[in-house]
Design a protein around this motif. Structure first.
Motif, PDB file in Angstrom:
ATOM      1  N   ILE A  41      18.376  15.921  43.242  1.00 45.61           N
ATOM      2  CA  ILE A  41      19.907  15.787  44.574  1.00 45.61           C
ATOM      3  C   ILE A  41      20.428  17.504  44.083  1.00 45.61           C
ATOM      4  O   ILE A  41      20.934  16.936  42.369  1.00 45.61           O
ATOM      5  CB  ILE A  41      20.288  14.936  44.675  1.00 45.61           C
ATOM      6  CG1 ILE A  41      19.540  13.806  44.378  1.00 45.61           C
ATOM      7  CG2 ILE A  41      21.269  15.032  45.445  1.00 45.61           C
ATOM      8  CD1 ILE A  41      20.259  12.949  44.670  1.00 45.61           C
ATOM      9  N   ASP A  42      19.926  18.073  44.683  1.00 48.65           N
ATOM     10  CA  ASP A  42      21.236  19.952  44.227  1.00 48.65           C
ATOM     11  C   ASP A  42      22.221  19.062  44.612  1.00 48.65           C
ATOM     12  O   ASP A  42      22.637  18.774  45.963  1.00 48.65           O
ATOM     13  CB  ASP A  42      20.608  20.749  45.822  1.00 48.65           C
ATOM     14  CG  ASP A  42      21.279  22.266  45.462  1.00 48.65           C
ATOM     15  OD1 ASP A  42      22.140  22.111  44.274  1.00 48.65           O
ATOM     16  OD2 ASP A  42      20.061  23.063  45.592  1.00 48.65           O
ATOM     17  N   GLN A  43      23.417  19.490  43.855  1.00 49.05           N
ATOM     18  CA  GLN A  43      24.675  19.219  44.003  1.00 49.05           C
ATOM     19  C   GLN A  43      25.286  20.090  45.130  1.00 49.05           C
ATOM     20  O   GLN A  43      26.262  20.126  45.273  1.00 49.05           O
ATOM     21  CB  GLN A  43      25.273  19.438  42.444  1.00 49.05           C
ATOM     22  CG  GLN A  43      24.927  18.558  41.532  1.00 49.05           C
ATOM     23  CD  GLN A  43      24.881  16.950  41.587  1.00 49.05           C
ATOM     24  OE1 GLN A  43      26.014  16.668  42.728  1.00 49.05           O
ATOM     25  NE2 GLN A  43      23.779  16.321  41.327  1.00 49.05           N
ATOM     26  N   SER A  44      24.407  21.245  46.000  1.00 46.68           N
ATOM     27  CA  SER A  44      25.098  21.921  46.328  1.00 46.68           C
ATOM     28  C   SER A  44      25.619  21.257  48.549  1.00 46.68           C
ATOM     29  O   SER A  44      25.466  21.721  49.487  1.00 46.68           O
ATOM     30  CB  SER A  44      24.814  22.899  46.683  1.00 46.68           C
ATOM     31  OG  SER A  44      22.822  22.786  46.830  1.00 46.68           O
ATOM     32  N   LEU A  45      24.037  20.003  48.182  1.00 45.53           N
ATOM     33  CA  LEU A  45      24.017  18.951  49.612  1.00 45.53           C
ATOM     34  C   LEU A  45      24.870  18.288  49.501  1.00 45.53           C
ATOM     35  O   LEU A  45      25.548  17.585  48.761  1.00 45.53           O
ATOM     36  CB  LEU A  45      22.430  18.401  49.650  1.00 45.53           C
ATOM     37  CG  LEU A  45      21.261  19.995  48.926  1.00 45.53           C
ATOM     38  CD1 LEU A  45      20.046  19.131  49.312  1.00 45.53           C
ATOM     39  CD2 LEU A  45      21.130  20.965  50.147  1.00 45.53           C
ATOM     40  N   ASP A  46      24.977  18.274  50.847  1.00 48.86           N
ATOM     41  CA  ASP A  46      25.616  16.947  51.506  1.00 48.86           C
ATOM     42  C   ASP A  46      25.298  15.686  51.495  1.00 48.86           C
ATOM     43  O   ASP A  46      23.844  15.336  51.134  1.00 48.86           O
ATOM     44  CB  ASP A  46      25.875  16.878  52.969  1.00 48.86           C
ATOM     45  CG  ASP A  46      26.949  16.000  53.756  1.00 48.86           C
ATOM     46  OD1 ASP A  46      26.555  15.418  52.830  1.00 48.86           O
ATOM     47  OD2 ASP A  46      27.265  16.018  55.123  1.00 48.86           O
ATOM     48  N   GLU A  47      25.869  14.573  50.477  1.00 53.34           N
ATOM     49  CA  GLU A  47      25.044  13.106  50.574  1.00 53.34           C
ATOM     50  C   GLU A  47      24.334  12.585  50.403  1.00 53.34           C
ATOM     51  O   GLU A  47      23.602  12.231  50.831  1.00 53.34           O
ATOM     52  CB  GLU A  47      25.990  12.644  49.431  1.00 53.34           C
ATOM     53  CG  GLU A  47      26.227  13.719  47.438  1.00 53.34           C
ATOM     54  CD  GLU A  47      27.014  12.226  46.761  1.00 53.34           C
ATOM     55  OE1 GLU A  47      27.462  11.608  47.015  1.00 53.34           O
ATOM     56  OE2 GLU A  47      27.034  13.298  46.057  1.00 53.34           O
TER      57      GLU A  47
END
Length: 202
Positions: A130-136
């Motif tokens: 999961i890309d940490q820049s994405l909204d969870e």
């Protein structure tokens, strides 16, 4: 449904397509060196298929009250292998590296019936993908994985194309029997090829 369609379309481009690519690569890494794998693929569910599933009615009401959270196969992966015995050996590797919340062997309800066969998992998306820049909130918690033989895969693809595409004339009883006959042939071919493989491996 228009707002849901728009929201899913945004999620598809920003989150699901990149996540599917990451999951495919992740599975390839864990199965590197595993023999007799024909293909590994992962893809996000199309907008039309997602909306159709979101519109599913059960007991007179919508099955999914919050489809963006509840539909677990927004990303689906497939592993296609040569022989029946390979399916279970691959399934063991999958269970070693992923956390399943659901695992089942799909077979027809009766031994007198022939239709879809396959090994299905619902797996938790590994956190390191999961890309940490994405909204969870936009990232699905789960993805679906199917493990099938070449014959199982070929039959299910043709069956879906013939029987489930919108706008096609519904299958009559004769057509359904013919599809069941082809499933029986694929089932028999799977068993014979696996038996021959086992005989030649001893």
């Amino acid at each position: 449904m228009n707002s849901l369609k728009k929201e899913y379309s945004n999620r598809l481009d920003a989150v699901l397509n990149p996540l599917a690519s990451a999951i495919e690569q992740h599975i390839r890494e864990h199965l590197r060196g595993q023999p007799r794998i024909d293909r590994i693929s992962a893809r996000a569910k199309s907008i039309d298929r997602f909306i159709k599933k979101a519109e599913t009615v059960a007991n007179g009401s919508l099955k999914y009250r919050d489809p963006l959270r509840q539909i677990q196969d927004q990303v689906g992966a497939r592993i296609i292998t040569f022989y029946r015995s390979d399916v279970e050996s691959i399934a063991k590797i999958v269970e070693e590296y992923y956390r399943p919340i659901e695992s089942k062997q799909l077979v027809p309800d009766s031994e007198w019936e022939f239709s879809y066969f396959g090994r299905h998992f619902v797996l938790i998306v590994p956190s390191d993908l999961i890309d940490q820049s994405l909204d969870e909130d936009q990232v699905p918690q789960f993805f679906e994985l199917q493990i099938k033989t070449l014959f199982q895969h070929a039959w299910s693809e043709a069956n879906h194309d013939l029987g489930y595409k919108p706008g096609l004339v519904p299958l009559d009883s004769s057509a359904k029997r013919r599809l069941a006959f082809t499933s029986a042939q694929a089932w028999g071919a799977d068993h014979i090829f696996d038996e021959l493989f086992q005989e030649r491996s001893t």
